[in-house]
Motif scaffolding. Structure first.
Motif, PDB file in Angstrom:
ATOM      1  N   MET A 177      -4.029   8.863  -1.433  1.00 43.54           N
ATOM      2  CA  MET A 177      -4.216   8.260  -2.750  1.00 43.54           C
ATOM      3  C   MET A 177      -3.089   7.273  -3.010  1.00 43.54           C
ATOM      4  O   MET A 177      -1.958   7.494  -2.600  1.00 43.54           O
ATOM      5  CB  MET A 177      -4.211   9.334  -3.842  1.00 43.54           C
ATOM      6  CG  MET A 177      -5.268  10.398  -3.646  1.00 43.54           C
ATOM      7  SD  MET A 177      -5.198  11.646  -4.916  1.00 43.54           S
ATOM      8  CE  MET A 177      -6.053  10.800  -6.207  1.00 43.54           C
ATOM      9  N   GLU A 178      -3.426   6.203  -3.692  1.00 41.79           N
ATOM     10  CA  GLU A 178      -2.436   5.199  -4.074  1.00 41.79           C
ATOM     11  C   GLU A 178      -2.383   5.184  -5.599  1.00 41.79           C
ATOM     12  O   GLU A 178      -3.397   4.978  -6.263  1.00 41.79           O
ATOM     13  CB  GLU A 178      -2.838   3.823  -3.534  1.00 41.79           C
ATOM     14  CG  GLU A 178      -1.811   2.748  -3.808  1.00 41.79           C
ATOM     15  CD  GLU A 178      -2.216   1.421  -3.203  1.00 41.79           C
ATOM     16  OE1 GLU A 178      -1.784   1.129  -2.080  1.00 41.79           O
ATOM     17  OE2 GLU A 178      -2.978   0.693  -3.876  1.00 41.79           O
ATOM     18  N   LEU A 179      -1.206   5.427  -6.153  1.00 38.08           N
ATOM     19  CA  LEU A 179      -1.022   5.470  -7.601  1.00 38.08           C
ATOM     20  C   LEU A 179      -0.166   4.296  -8.044  1.00 38.08           C
ATOM     21  O   LEU A 179       0.838   3.984  -7.406  1.00 38.08           O
ATOM     22  CB  LEU A 179      -0.343   6.774  -8.019  1.00 38.08           C
ATOM     23  CG  LEU A 179      -1.022   8.076  -7.614  1.00 38.08           C
ATOM     24  CD1 LEU A 179      -0.139   9.259  -8.015  1.00 38.08           C
ATOM     25  CD2 LEU A 179      -2.389   8.194  -8.234  1.00 38.08           C
ATOM     26  N   THR A 204       3.397   0.620  -6.222  1.00 38.18           N
ATOM     27  CA  THR A 204       2.498   1.746  -6.011  1.00 38.18           C
ATOM     28  C   THR A 204       3.198   2.820  -5.198  1.00 38.18           C
ATOM     29  O   THR A 204       4.168   2.546  -4.484  1.00 38.18           O
ATOM     30  CB  THR A 204       1.220   1.310  -5.265  1.00 38.18           C
ATOM     31  OG1 THR A 204       1.582   0.732  -4.019  1.00 38.18           O
ATOM     32  CG2 THR A 204       0.412   0.318  -6.085  1.00 38.18           C
ATOM     33  N   VAL A 205       2.694   4.032  -5.325  1.00 41.80           N
ATOM     34  CA  VAL A 205       3.203   5.171  -4.571  1.00 41.80           C
ATOM     35  C   VAL A 205       2.022   5.754  -3.806  1.00 41.80           C
ATOM     36  O   VAL A 205       0.943   5.961  -4.377  1.00 41.80           O
ATOM     37  CB  VAL A 205       3.801   6.238  -5.517  1.00 41.80           C
ATOM     38  CG1 VAL A 205       4.224   7.470  -4.750  1.00 41.80           C
ATOM     39  CG2 VAL A 205       4.964   5.669  -6.313  1.00 41.80           C
ATOM     40  N   ASN A 206       2.201   6.000  -2.517  1.00 39.78           N
ATOM     41  CA  ASN A 206       1.153   6.592  -1.691  1.00 39.78           C
ATOM     42  C   ASN A 206       1.381   8.094  -1.573  1.00 39.78           C
ATOM     43  O   ASN A 206       2.495   8.548  -1.337  1.00 39.78           O
ATOM     44  CB  ASN A 206       1.143   5.947  -0.298  1.00 39.78           C
ATOM     45  CG  ASN A 206       0.742   4.487  -0.380  1.00 39.78           C
ATOM     46  OD1 ASN A 206      -0.283   4.170  -0.959  1.00 39.78           O
ATOM     47  ND2 ASN A 206       1.543   3.619   0.196  1.00 39.78           N
ATOM     48  N   LEU A 207       0.298   8.854  -1.744  1.00 39.33           N
ATOM     49  CA  LEU A 207       0.351  10.305  -1.638  1.00 39.33           C
ATOM     50  C   LEU A 207      -0.681  10.784  -0.626  1.00 39.33           C
ATOM     51  O   LEU A 207      -1.764  10.218  -0.525  1.00 39.33           O
ATOM     52  CB  LEU A 207       0.012  10.956  -2.980  1.00 39.33           C
ATOM     53  CG  LEU A 207       0.896  10.678  -4.177  1.00 39.33           C
ATOM     54  CD1 LEU A 207       0.294  11.308  -5.414  1.00 39.33           C
ATOM     55  CD2 LEU A 207       2.288  11.229  -3.946  1.00 39.33           C
TER      56      LEU A 207
END
Length: 125
Positions: A4-6, A12-15
């Motif tokens: 997921m990209e937030l 952005t932060v990738n999880l």
């Protein structure tokens, strides 16, 4: 694993999350801006919800106190709308000398400090 990209600020932060730990993904509706900030502010001042225009609520000779946020609330962009509120008050007959500004960072204020007897209080926060 679900990637997921937030959005986080301007980046952005990738999880990577295990799918079994995800109950639901809630996404916001797409927001399209069809007006400029200035147009939105003027539209709000000229067409308030459930109230007459500000210029119709004040009278010449009245004292008005505008309660405004301090610099810690810069994201509220007071510089974009405050002068328009003053213009609306002027259009209602209130002179600049009769408009007081009370700056606060508090949510709860002592109204007696902020408003002279018989005046109008407007809270911008």
């Amino acid at each position: 694993m679900k990637n997921m990209e937030l959005n986080y600020g301007r980046r952005t932060v990738n999880l990577s999350l295990d799918g079994k730990n995800i109950i639901e993904v809630i996404e916001g509706n797409e927001f399209k801006v069809s007006k400029s900030e200035d147009e939105i502010i003027l539209d709000a001042l000229h067409n308030p919800i459930g109230s007459p225009r500000l210029k119709e609520l004040v009278n010449p000779g009245e004292t008005v106190c505008l309660i405004i946020p301090n610099i810690t609330r810069a994201w509220q962009k007071t510089d974009k709308f405050l002068y328009k509120i003053v213009e609306e008050l002027n259009a209602g007959g209130v002179k600049d000398k009769d408009i007081n500004f009370y700056q606060t960072s508090k949510t709860i204020i002592n109204v007696k400090e902020a408003v002279k007897e018989g005046g109008t209080m407007i809270i911008l926060s």
